[in-house]
Write an enzyme that holds these catalytic residues in place. Structure first.
Site, PDB file in Angstrom:
ATOM      1  CE1 TYR A 201      -4.211   2.361   1.001  1.00  0.00           C
ATOM      2  CE2 TYR A 201      -2.402   3.253   2.477  1.00  0.00           C
ATOM      3  CZ  TYR A 201      -3.447   3.043   1.606  1.00  0.00           C
ATOM      4  OH  TYR A 201      -4.956   4.110   1.679  1.00  0.00           O
ATOM      5  CE  LYS A 205      -3.602   5.656  -0.963  1.00  0.00           C
ATOM      6  NZ  LYS A 205      -4.636   6.147  -2.428  1.00  0.00           N
TER       7      LYS A 205
END
Ligand SMILES: NC(=O)c1ccc[n+]([C@@H]2O[C@H](COP(=O)([O-])OP(=O)(O)OC[C@H]3O[C@@H](n4cnc5c(N)ncnc54)[C@H](OP(=O)(O)O)[C@@H]3O)[C@@H](O)[C@H]2O)c1
Length: 330
Positions: A201, A205
């Site tokens: 994750y 990002k």
């Protein structure tokens, strides 16, 4: 401070009030992806309250979208403003169908809030990449590029600016992204055997932030400034259901940390509304606590810039395969 600082994080989360949005969106048509729940839903509610002409909830479930629309109409006492359109980022075809519909049915498009996203620690594939990369990065950029012409056309018609804003995250500060050295990074991230899912994750990002800077750099600049303002918003840590079906110990500590450190969903959504206001100085920037923030040391480094160029080439090849000619939209 371009590295993660727990002091800055806690100060931001616990001591800094996020300003309640008051800027009007009168006459504006706004698309919010992932708006049936969480940050997207609360941002859409703000846009309707702030007098937007039309707010399109781009959601993968029409049923959940309709429930969200009903909740917005009840709380804002405005009807005939919210529309629910289907779009599933797990499918390139769905993104293309959605953007075709935008191009056919909308005369004007002032703001796109690319907010939809998933967070999981399990490895699954979707289209040709690990699922989170497809949903949060590739399909998100596919949609951005497909909507650029309508945003540019609108800016020309209104002789003003339109806005493309991405929901990013402070968590990009936490990765060293060793995979960036691979010859083909997307292919590296699609290898199940070497996937570091606890870091995935954070990586996606960071990728989203690199791609939003590249896109901001590539989009044309007129004498009056940028016709499309592109920025990337960190909403902070916010109470939502982003981690669906938490497993093991996470089931216990996730609700506790949410209670202790996280912003209420509505408060977090104010940051998305701020990004959507599209102030000129936000173009190409990472926004933190509703102002231009400081992204990670890697992002700011020469290595980060080189990674951005290299990964953009990879993305370009991928998007051209999915939708030939798409790069001409820039
Ligand atoms: N919560 C936080 O602390 C936090 C912090 C930083 C950044 N963010 C970012 O904020 C954004 C919104 O997350 P959230 O926290 O509000 O989580 P959320 O409540 O789980 O909302 C995520 C939204 O994305 C939608 N979505 C997921 N997969 C999709 C797909 N394949 N196609 C279309 N829509 C899809 C979800 O739809 P369904 O309901 O149908 O699944 C939902 O509407 C994400 O980009 C997330 O990474 C969140």
């Amino acid at each position: 401070m371009s590295r993660f600082s727990s002091r800055k994080f806690l100060h931001s989360q616990l001591c800094l009030p996020i300003p309640y949005p008051t800027t009007k969106f009168t006459d504006k048509t706004i698309i919010v992806t992932g708006s049936n729940t969480g940050l997207g839903l609360e941002a859409a509610r703000h846009f309707v309250r702030l007098d937007a002409a039309r707010v399109i909830l781009a959601v993968r479930s029409i049923e959940r979208g309709k429930a969200a629309a009903k909740s917005i109409e009840e709380s804002t006492h405005r009807s005939g403003v919210v529309d629910v359109w289907e779009m599933d980022l797990d499918s390139y075809a769905s993104v293309q169908t959605f953007s075709d519909r935008v191009n056919k049915e909308l005369d004007l498009l002032h703001v796109v809030v690319e907010n939809a996203g998933i967070l999981t620690y399990n490895f699954n594939m979707s289209e040709e990449d690990e699922r989170q990369i497809t949903v949060n990065v590739v399909s998100t950029m596919l949609l951005a590029l497909l909507l650029l012409p309508k945003l540019r056309e609108t800016a020309a018609k209104i002789n003003g600016k339109t806005v493309l804003t991405f929901t990013g995250s402070w968590m990009h500060l936490l990765t060293k992204f060793p995979e960036h050295k691979a010859e083909n990074v997307f292919k590296e991230l699609a290898k199940k055997e070497s996937a570091r899912m606890m870091d995935r994750y954070q990586i996606l990002k960071l990728l989203g932030l690199l791609f939003s800077r590249e896109l901001a750099d590539l989009t044309r600049v007129s004498e009056k400034g940028h016709s499309i303002i592109i920025n990337n918003v960190n909403p902070g840590a916010v109470i939502t259901d982003i981690v669906r079906n938490p497993e093991g110990l996470r089931r216990i500590y996730a609700p506790v940390t949410q209670k202790l450190f996280c912003r209420p969903t509505e408060e977090g959504s104010r940051t998305l509304v701020h990004g959507a206001e599209g102030a000129e100085e936000t173009h190409g920037q990472y926004l933190d606590d509703c102002k231009v923030g400081v992204p990670s040391a890697f992002f700011l480094s020469e290595e980060g810039v080189q990674t951005q160029k290299k990964m953009w080439k990879e993305l370009e090849a991928k998007l051209e395969r999915i939708h030939p000619g798409i790069m001409q939209n820039i």
